[in-house]
Design a protein around this motif. Structure first.
Motif, PDB file in Angstrom:
ATOM      1  N   VAL A 374       2.710 -12.517   7.218  1.00 41.35           N
ATOM      2  CA  VAL A 374       1.372 -12.438   6.610  1.00 41.35           C
ATOM      3  C   VAL A 374       0.392 -13.290   7.396  1.00 41.35           C
ATOM      4  O   VAL A 374      -0.702 -12.847   7.746  1.00 41.35           O
ATOM      5  N   GLU A 375       0.829 -14.512   7.715  1.00 41.90           N
ATOM      6  CA  GLU A 375      -0.077 -15.404   8.436  1.00 41.90           C
ATOM      7  C   GLU A 375      -0.426 -14.827   9.795  1.00 41.90           C
ATOM      8  O   GLU A 375      -1.565 -14.887  10.233  1.00 41.90           O
ATOM      9  N   ARG A 376       0.575 -14.248  10.436  1.00 43.10           N
ATOM     10  CA  ARG A 376       0.330 -13.667  11.747  1.00 43.10           C
ATOM     11  C   ARG A 376      -0.687 -12.524  11.650  1.00 43.10           C
ATOM     12  O   ARG A 376      -1.588 -12.401  12.471  1.00 43.10           O
ATOM     13  N   ALA A 398      -1.395 -12.689  -2.545  1.00 43.62           N
ATOM     14  CA  ALA A 398      -1.500 -11.279  -2.934  1.00 43.62           C
ATOM     15  C   ALA A 398      -0.632 -10.406  -2.031  1.00 43.62           C
ATOM     16  O   ALA A 398       0.053  -9.494  -2.488  1.00 43.62           O
ATOM     17  N   PHE A 399      -0.650 -10.726  -0.730  1.00 45.86           N
ATOM     18  CA  PHE A 399       0.179  -9.979   0.209  1.00 45.86           C
ATOM     19  C   PHE A 399       1.640 -10.071  -0.186  1.00 45.86           C
ATOM     20  O   PHE A 399       2.372  -9.098  -0.198  1.00 45.86           O
ATOM     21  N   MET A 400       2.047 -11.314  -0.487  1.00 43.14           N
ATOM     22  CA  MET A 400       3.466 -11.523  -0.704  1.00 43.14           C
ATOM     23  C   MET A 400       3.900 -10.959  -2.045  1.00 43.14           C
ATOM     24  O   MET A 400       5.030 -10.549  -2.224  1.00 43.14           O
ATOM     25  N   LYS A 401       2.959 -10.943  -2.987  1.00 41.06           N
ATOM     26  CA  LYS A 401       3.318 -10.452  -4.309  1.00 41.06           C
ATOM     27  C   LYS A 401       3.333  -8.929  -4.332  1.00 41.06           C
ATOM     28  O   LYS A 401       4.112  -8.310  -5.044  1.00 41.06           O
ATOM     29  N   CYS A 402       2.447  -8.344  -3.563  1.00 43.87           N
ATOM     30  CA  CYS A 402       2.371  -6.882  -3.463  1.00 43.87           C
ATOM     31  C   CYS A 402       2.171  -6.294  -4.863  1.00 43.87           C
ATOM     32  O   CYS A 402       2.821  -5.323  -5.235  1.00 43.87           O
ATOM     33  N   GLY A 403       1.275  -6.907  -5.612  1.00 41.61           N
ATOM     34  CA  GLY A 403       1.132  -6.565  -7.033  1.00 41.61           C
ATOM     35  C   GLY A 403       0.310  -5.317  -7.273  1.00 41.61           C
ATOM     36  O   GLY A 403      -0.539  -4.946  -6.462  1.00 41.61           O
ATOM     37  N   SER A 404       0.574  -4.645  -8.413  1.00 39.26           N
ATOM     38  CA  SER A 404      -0.162  -3.415  -8.688  1.00 39.26           C
ATOM     39  C   SER A 404      -1.108  -3.577  -9.880  1.00 39.26           C
ATOM     40  O   SER A 404      -1.694  -2.603 -10.331  1.00 39.26           O
ATOM     41  N   GLU A 405      -1.243  -4.799 -10.408  1.00 42.73           N
ATOM     42  CA  GLU A 405      -2.139  -4.980 -11.557  1.00 42.73           C
ATOM     43  C   GLU A 405      -3.598  -4.818 -11.105  1.00 42.73           C
ATOM     44  O   GLU A 405      -3.891  -4.899  -9.917  1.00 42.73           O
ATOM     45  N   ALA A 408      -5.293  -7.406  -8.861  1.00 38.64           N
ATOM     46  CA  ALA A 408      -4.818  -7.603  -7.480  1.00 38.64           C
ATOM     47  C   ALA A 408      -5.813  -6.995  -6.506  1.00 38.64           C
ATOM     48  O   ALA A 408      -6.276  -5.876  -6.714  1.00 38.64           O
ATOM     49  N   PRO A 409      -6.167  -7.719  -5.447  1.00 37.20           N
ATOM     50  CA  PRO A 409      -7.095  -7.139  -4.466  1.00 37.20           C
ATOM     51  C   PRO A 409      -6.429  -5.962  -3.748  1.00 37.20           C
ATOM     52  O   PRO A 409      -5.220  -6.000  -3.509  1.00 37.20           O
ATOM     53  N   VAL A 410      -7.232  -4.953  -3.472  1.00 38.58           N
ATOM     54  CA  VAL A 410      -6.674  -3.809  -2.742  1.00 38.58           C
ATOM     55  C   VAL A 410      -6.810  -4.081  -1.250  1.00 38.58           C
ATOM     56  O   VAL A 410      -7.918  -4.309  -0.760  1.00 38.58           O
ATOM     57  N   ILE A 411      -5.699  -4.102  -0.561  1.00 42.94           N
ATOM     58  CA  ILE A 411      -5.737  -4.323   0.889  1.00 42.94           C
ATOM     59  C   ILE A 411      -4.939  -3.197   1.560  1.00 42.94           C
ATOM     60  O   ILE A 411      -3.789  -2.963   1.226  1.00 42.94           O
ATOM     61  N   ILE A 412      -5.614  -2.497   2.450  1.00 46.66           N
ATOM     62  CA  ILE A 412      -4.986  -1.355   3.123  1.00 46.66           C
ATOM     63  C   ILE A 412      -5.200  -1.521   4.613  1.00 46.66           C
ATOM     64  O   ILE A 412      -6.270  -1.963   5.040  1.00 46.66           O
ATOM     65  N   PHE A 413      -4.202  -1.217   5.403  1.00 46.19           N
ATOM     66  CA  PHE A 413      -4.417  -1.219   6.849  1.00 46.19           C
ATOM     67  C   PHE A 413      -4.298   0.204   7.391  1.00 46.19           C
ATOM     68  O   PHE A 413      -3.320   0.893   7.117  1.00 46.19           O
ATOM     69  N   VAL A 414      -5.306   0.621   8.138  1.00 43.83           N
ATOM     70  CA  VAL A 414      -5.280   1.947   8.781  1.00 43.83           C
ATOM     71  C   VAL A 414      -4.858   1.725  10.223  1.00 43.83           C
ATOM     72  O   VAL A 414      -5.552   1.050  10.971  1.00 43.83           O
ATOM     73  N   SER A 415      -3.706   2.268  10.609  1.00 47.76           N
ATOM     74  CA  SER A 415      -3.263   1.961  11.967  1.00 47.76           C
ATOM     75  C   SER A 415      -3.661   3.037  12.966  1.00 47.76           C
ATOM     76  O   SER A 415      -3.698   2.789  14.154  1.00 47.76           O
TER      77      SER A 415
END
Ligand SMILES: Nc1nc2c(ncn2[C@@H]2O[C@H](COP(=O)(O)OP(=O)(O)OP(=O)(O)O)[C@@H](O)[C@H]2O)c(=O)[nH]1
Ligand SMILES: [Mg+2]
Length: 1128
Positions: A374-376, A398-405, A408-415
């Motif tokens: 995550v840090e990287r 939030a990253f580590m929890k990967c929560g769906s409530e 929780a902030p929505v974070i998406i990566f488009v590669s």
């Protein structure tokens, strides 16, 4: 297993702990797509008979034709094991080097990977590359050793030989892992040490491993591949079987009565079983005991193959019954042994079970994301995690929890963005009708039919039908027509407004946190976005609707329009996607070019950019066959740029549209795409444009016939140099040592410049550190603009020191004394591999410290004009005198810089501002001017020496008939640099590929022949242990590489196929301007001597392409006329 329905997938997506996001990585042709086929057939996506033949994930036509994968694509699979149900998001990736950028895009959104290795070829260059990529992204690998059948059928190994061979492969790949691990551990340890110096109170609980104690104490056993660890399986994807040792441990523990745990540890390794005593002992080779792996596993497989290949019906039947399998009559009678083997083995040792069980057991779920990863991901460039904003740091949880409530902030990566035909989108496809709808339609049709019937009967009295068929066709005809109308209107409604057969872009993405819902508004963050900048502009947080936000650079706001489940060639529409899943997002094409971070909170930083292994190097110019179609071409190129992670699109100064690709195969694919999908026009393509670099070298010690340059020749060479120098116009002084002294047209300034070749190591250091140089440059320019937002982090500072230290290490000796301290700029583009050194006594300035703070008037005058000097240097390094290609490895020393008294007066009343005490050199011209505009102090002196000021006012004493002074200075500096180069021995540098070729002994000679014909150089040749394969490592100029792979393939009947990767620049030893001067040289090369001179050939080709003057001798009197033989 039946085809898993969409509902099931949707259900599985919610159970994050049972999701596995994985990609399949390997060297080209090691069997990734075939393996994927086998896994798909277990889900009923394709039939098991077609598995391995269809290559379902290779959906493009050219992929099928060439037999290589060109893009990564994802599919979701369902797998049930021990009452647990898993969702496996599988990404098949290409193995060809040209497409390695596609691997990067896949690796970023996965948590684990399957590394596939061909049992015969073993560890290959791309295996190393993909393993490194997996490490860099911090994802966990498992190993599949594929094509075991080749050991039996092709190499005809005995089981014992096969065992040693497999052991060997494992050792190789573990050795690789070992080197990656140690380098990483050492790096991390160094990092931790520096960090603990900076921040001694850092929380040790945060660390996953305690690296600080060094290698000895770090537990690395889980990193290595070993069958007893359960992270290796042996497969034959083409024959549909595979196993891990666990499978056999289970069977034999029941059969022999030895504990499963013991068997698990001993089935792989040098252990044998004493059947009588039911004891497992260490193998003693002398006694001829076979290891368990050979005795209990391989021998069984070998005997099955043996029986089937020899068509020994009896034995086959015996094996089949003893295994308790049921083989269909069709397969049992089939004449092709492959079909029989497949039928038996895929039941006995189903490959999908072996592989998927390992994936579920050994690879992490999205919940197991490590803090380190995550840090990287969150720290771009030289930032460290602690230097981020507190709000940003909080997102780690939030990253580590990967929560769906909902909170929780929505974070998406488009590669990446990939193009699909708009017609293939689920919302545009005619959907199958439900039972009710069919009933309704039937009812409507019946009514219409009745009405029609009534009407015609009414009419029939007055008007008889024209032909008999009218009666029965008309209702049917009406109905189809009506339906057509309906379908049409439906299609019209659902298709995007731009019209039919449109390409639609889908983002290939993963949800890292929160639930992605259709219709949700979300921020799109570009790679340069900074949360700090957002807070500066929107200090009070944001409560207003997202649309009303003020403009923040590199940030946009968009709506998640369509969400898709990626199913290989198909897409399924979804309403929402829970965290931890791979998905496709539609409607982002206007917001995202290639990759982006999507986030619901502005404190999220953009993810670090994807690391691409291949450098785009092959460029061609394209133009439409019909000039009027230019707009289509431009549009098509834009689309292509978006659809490919690594292609580059440029418009050169000459107006040419240039495509830069990673290699020949990639180029071909891009051109096909452009022609058939994106531009849909005929295009003509230029010959590949080969990049070169220009440099200078030390004067040669031997002449062209390899004889030491003696006195006589020296005189001749000096004579020639004199001749060269005579090209230099009058008014420019050249001393014997190559120092050029030149005066500006208005005679106000005189510059003395010398060019020197940099040692090779220094050039390399400069190349390696170009990012660092760029960030140094950004830092100084932001300081110059008065922005203090970018703090120099301790780590960056250390890196700069280290960089400087390295330069000092190589720039030693009298000639280079103090040079490093006096480096004023790098070029071209301020970060290239050339340096400008300032040795002028009147004015000192360096990249390390900024200008010497001598508040004298004189110094400030020099400082203000310094930018022009730097600009002149940048221009000179951007295009050299030989063929206007960039320079490399050249050091320009500004020995003297003299400003005349007149100019001094003009600038004498200039103020000395504090702001300008920062490093001035790195400012571009325009920045310098805008800086001047902000500064009131600069405006009051009428005799402001800066260019724009003078030109604006048009009244300064410095504006003379030669134009603004600073402009003159730029031009003069550029000229000085060019002449300084021309009086030194100039050389071209060629881009070189490294090339790995695997070939059998009998075609080796032909491979060498092709290599030497194309000026390749063999570096190393090795025999692959246990096989008759040779591995040849060679370097080859890019300029000679076109058609190389094809030629090798043809000459060796497809037995050898090279992989070309750009590696470095190399000086071409011959002098492009050389003409014979000595007797021997005349004898050896003839008077014209142009046939041998590779460098001149390249130089002239580039000059011709660029429309520059080419000095070429046309053959006036051919020396010898060849007579054609008569019988031809
Ligand atoms: N003998 C044998 N051949 C195999 C096996 N698996 C795959 N192949 C063959 O190897 C060739 C390459 O297979 P692919 O699955 O296309 O390889 P790939 O790794 O996807 O190749 P790229 O995607 O181009 O990197 C095909 O001709 C397959 O039939 C196997 O287990 N045994
Ligand atoms: Mg493939």
């Amino acid at each position: 297993m039946v085809l898993s329905s969409l509902d099931k997938m949707i259900h599985l997506q919610k159970n994050t702990a049972n999701i596995r996001n994985i990609c399949v990585l390997a060297h080209v042709d090691h069997g990734k797509t075939t393996l994927t086929d086998c896994l798909l057939s277990s889900n009923g996506v394709i039939s098991s008979r077609l598995a391995g033949k269809l290559r379902y994930m290779d959906s493009r036509e050219d992929e099928q034709v060439r037999g290589i994968t060109m893009k990564s694509s994802a599919i979701s699979l369902h797998y049930a094991k021990d009452n647990e149900e898993y969702l496996i998001n599988l990404i098949d990736s290409p193995g060809h080097v040209d497409f390695s950028s596609e691997v990067s895009t896949a690796v970023r959104i996965c948590d684990g990977c399957i590394i596939v290795v061909d049992a015969v070829e073993g560890v290959c260059p791309q295996t190393q590359a993909v393993l490194r990529q997996a490490w860099l992204e911090n994802i966990r690998p498992v190993l599949v050793i594929n094509k075991i059948d080749r050991l039996i059928v092709e190499l005809k190994f005995t089981p014992q030989e096969a065992y040693s061979h497999l052991k060997n492969i494992l050792e190789q790949i573990n050795a690789l892992t070992g080197t990656l691990f140690t380098s990483k551990v050492l790096e991390e340890r160094a990092e931790r040490e520096t960090e603990s110096q900076v921040n001694p109170n850092s929380d040790p609980g945060e660390q996953v491993y305690d690296w600080s104690t060094g290698l000895e104490d770090t537990d690395d056993s889980h990193l290595y591949f070993s069958p007893d660890q359960g992270n290796v399986v042996f497969t034959s994807a083409i024959d549909g079987w595979g196993f891990g040792v666990e499978h056999f441990a289970k069977i034999y523990s029941q059969k022999i009565g030895i504990k499963k745990e013991v068997l698990l540890k001993t089935l792989w390794g040098d252990y044998y079983i004493n059947m009588k005593a039911k004891k497992i002992m260490k193998v003693d080779q002398a006694k001829g005991k076979k290891p368990l792996f050979v005795q209990l596993i391989l021998e069984n497989i070998w005997s099955l193959y043996d029986a089937v290949l020899k068509k020994d019906r009896e034995k086959i039947d015996k094996i089949v019954t003893s295994l308790g399998l049921k083989i269909g009559a069709r397969e049992a009678r089939h004449s092709d042994p492959k079909v029989q083997i497949n039928a038996i083995c895929s039941q006995w040792l189903p490959i999908s079970h072996a592989v998927l069980a390992m994936v579920c057991q050994k690879l992490p779920s999205p919940l197991d994301m490590t803090a380190e990863r995550v840090e990287r991901l969150m720290c771009t460039g030289s930032q460290t995690f602690d230097s981020l904003l507190p709000e940003t740091q909080a997102l780690k949880a939030a990253f580590m929890k990967c929560g769906s409530e909902d909170t929780a902030p929505v974070i998406i990566f488009v590669s990446k963005m990939f193009a699909v035909d708009a017609k293939a989108l689920p919302q545009n496809k005619p959907r199958p009708l439900t039972q009710e709808e069919i009933a309704q339609r039937r009812e409507r049709a019946r009514q219409r039919h009745a009405e029609k019937l009534a009407a015609t009967q009414g009419q029939a009295c007055t008007e008889p039908p024209r032909d008999g068929s009218a009666l029965d066709t008309s209702p049917k005809g009406e109905e189809t027509k009506g339906d057509e109308h309906q379908v049409e209107s439906m299609a019209l409604k659902s298709l995007p407004q731009e019209g039919n057969n449109q390409e639609s872009f889908i983002a290939f993405a993963r949800v890292f946190s929160g639930v992605a819902r259709r219709g949700k508004k979300i921020f799109v963050l570009g790679p340069k976005y900074s949360p700090v900048e957002f807070l500066r502009r929107v200090p009070l947080g944001f409560s207003a609707p997202l649309d009303d936000l003020p403009l923040v650079p590199h940030m946009a706001c968009c709506t998640l329009e369509n969400l898709y489940l990626l199913m290989g060639r198909e897409l399924e529409g979804l309403e929402e996607v829970p965290p931890g899943n791979v998905l496709g997002i539609g409607g982002l094409q206007d917001f995202v070019l290639k990759s982006a971070t999507l986030c619901s909170v502005p404190s999220c930083p953009p993810f670090i950019p994807l690391s691409f292994e291949a450098t785009p190097i092959v460029r061609v110019a394209v133009e439409p066959k019909h000039p009027s179609e230019m707009p289509q071409l431009v549009k098509g190129m834009k689309l292509l740029n978006q659809a490919d992670p690594c292609v580059q699109i440029l418009i050169q100064e000459t107006g040419e549209h240039v495509l830069v690709t990673a290699g020949e195969v990639h180029l071909q694919r891009c051109l096909d795409d452009l022609k058939e999908r994106f531009a849909k026009i005929q295009i003509s393509v230029s010959e590949p444009i080969i990049p070169f670099r220009e440099t200078i070298t030390k004067p040669p010690k031997v002449d062209m016939v390899n004889e030491e340059i003696g006195k006589q020749q020296k005189v001749a060479v000096i004579h020639q140099t004199k001749e060269d120098q005579s090209k230099i116009p009058e008014g420019i002084q050249v001393d014997s040592d190559g120092l050029i002294t030149i005066t500006t047209p208005n005679k106000l300034a005189t510059l003395s410049v010398r060019a020197m070749p940099l040692p090779e190591e220094v050039t390399q250091i400069l190349e390696e550190n170009s990012d660092l140089i760029r960030s140094m440059e950004q830092l100084t320019s932001s300081l110059n603009e008065g922005r203090h937002t970018q703090m120099i982090h301790q780590k960056t500072r250390e890196k700069i020191c280290e960089f400087k230290g390295k330069l000092e290490q190589y720039l030693t000796g009298r000639k280079w004394r103090n040079t490093v301290d006096q480096i004023w700029s790098f070029g071209p583009r301020k970060c290239g591999p050339n340096v400008l050194v300032n040795k002028s006594e009147d004015f000192q300035n360096s990249v390390w410290t900024g200008p010497a703070i001598k508040a004298s008037k004189e110094a400030s005058r020099y400082r203000d004009l310094g930018n022009s000097i730097v600009s002149g240097f940048q221009l000179a390094t951007l295009s050299g005198p030989m063929c206007e290609e960039p320079l490399m490895g050249v050091c320009f020393v500004l020995e003297k810089w003299y400003l005349s008294k007149f100019e001094e007066q003009g600038a004498s009343d200039k103020h000395n501002e504090e702001q300008r005490d920062v490093v001035q050199d790195s400012q571009g011209e325009e920045e310098a001017c805008s800086g001047g505009g902000e500064n009131p102090g600069l405006q009051d002196g009428g005799s402001e020496p800066l260019e724009k000021k003078t030109s604006q006012k048009g009244e300064s004493s410095l504006t003379d008939c030669y134009g603004p002074f600073s402009g003159q200075l730029i031009a003069t500096m550029k000229e000085a640099c060019r002449y300084a180069l021309q009086v030194k021995p100039q050389r071209l540098m060629a881009a070189m590929y490294t090339c790995d070729i695997m070939a059998t002994g009998d075609v080796l000679g032909r491979v060498y022949a092709v290599l030497s014909k194309r000026e390749g150089r063999v570096l190393q040749e090795e025999m692959k242990e246990g096989t008759d394969m040779f591995i040849i490592k060679a370097v080859l100029p890019v300029a000679e590489s076109f058609g190389f792979a094809d030629e090798i393939r043809k000459r060796t009947s497809g037995l050898a196929s090279p992989q070309l990767v750009f590696s470095h620049w190399e000086v071409i030893p011959s002098d492009p301007f050389w003409v014979p001067t000595t007797e021997e040289e005349y004898l050896h090369f003839g008077e014209k001597a142009d046939s041998e001179n590779q460098a001149r050939k390249y130089m002239n080709a580039v000059r011709k392409r660029k429309g520059l003057y080419v000095e070429e001798k046309i053959v006036e009197h051919a020396e010898k006329q060849r007579t054609l033989s008569k019988n031809k």
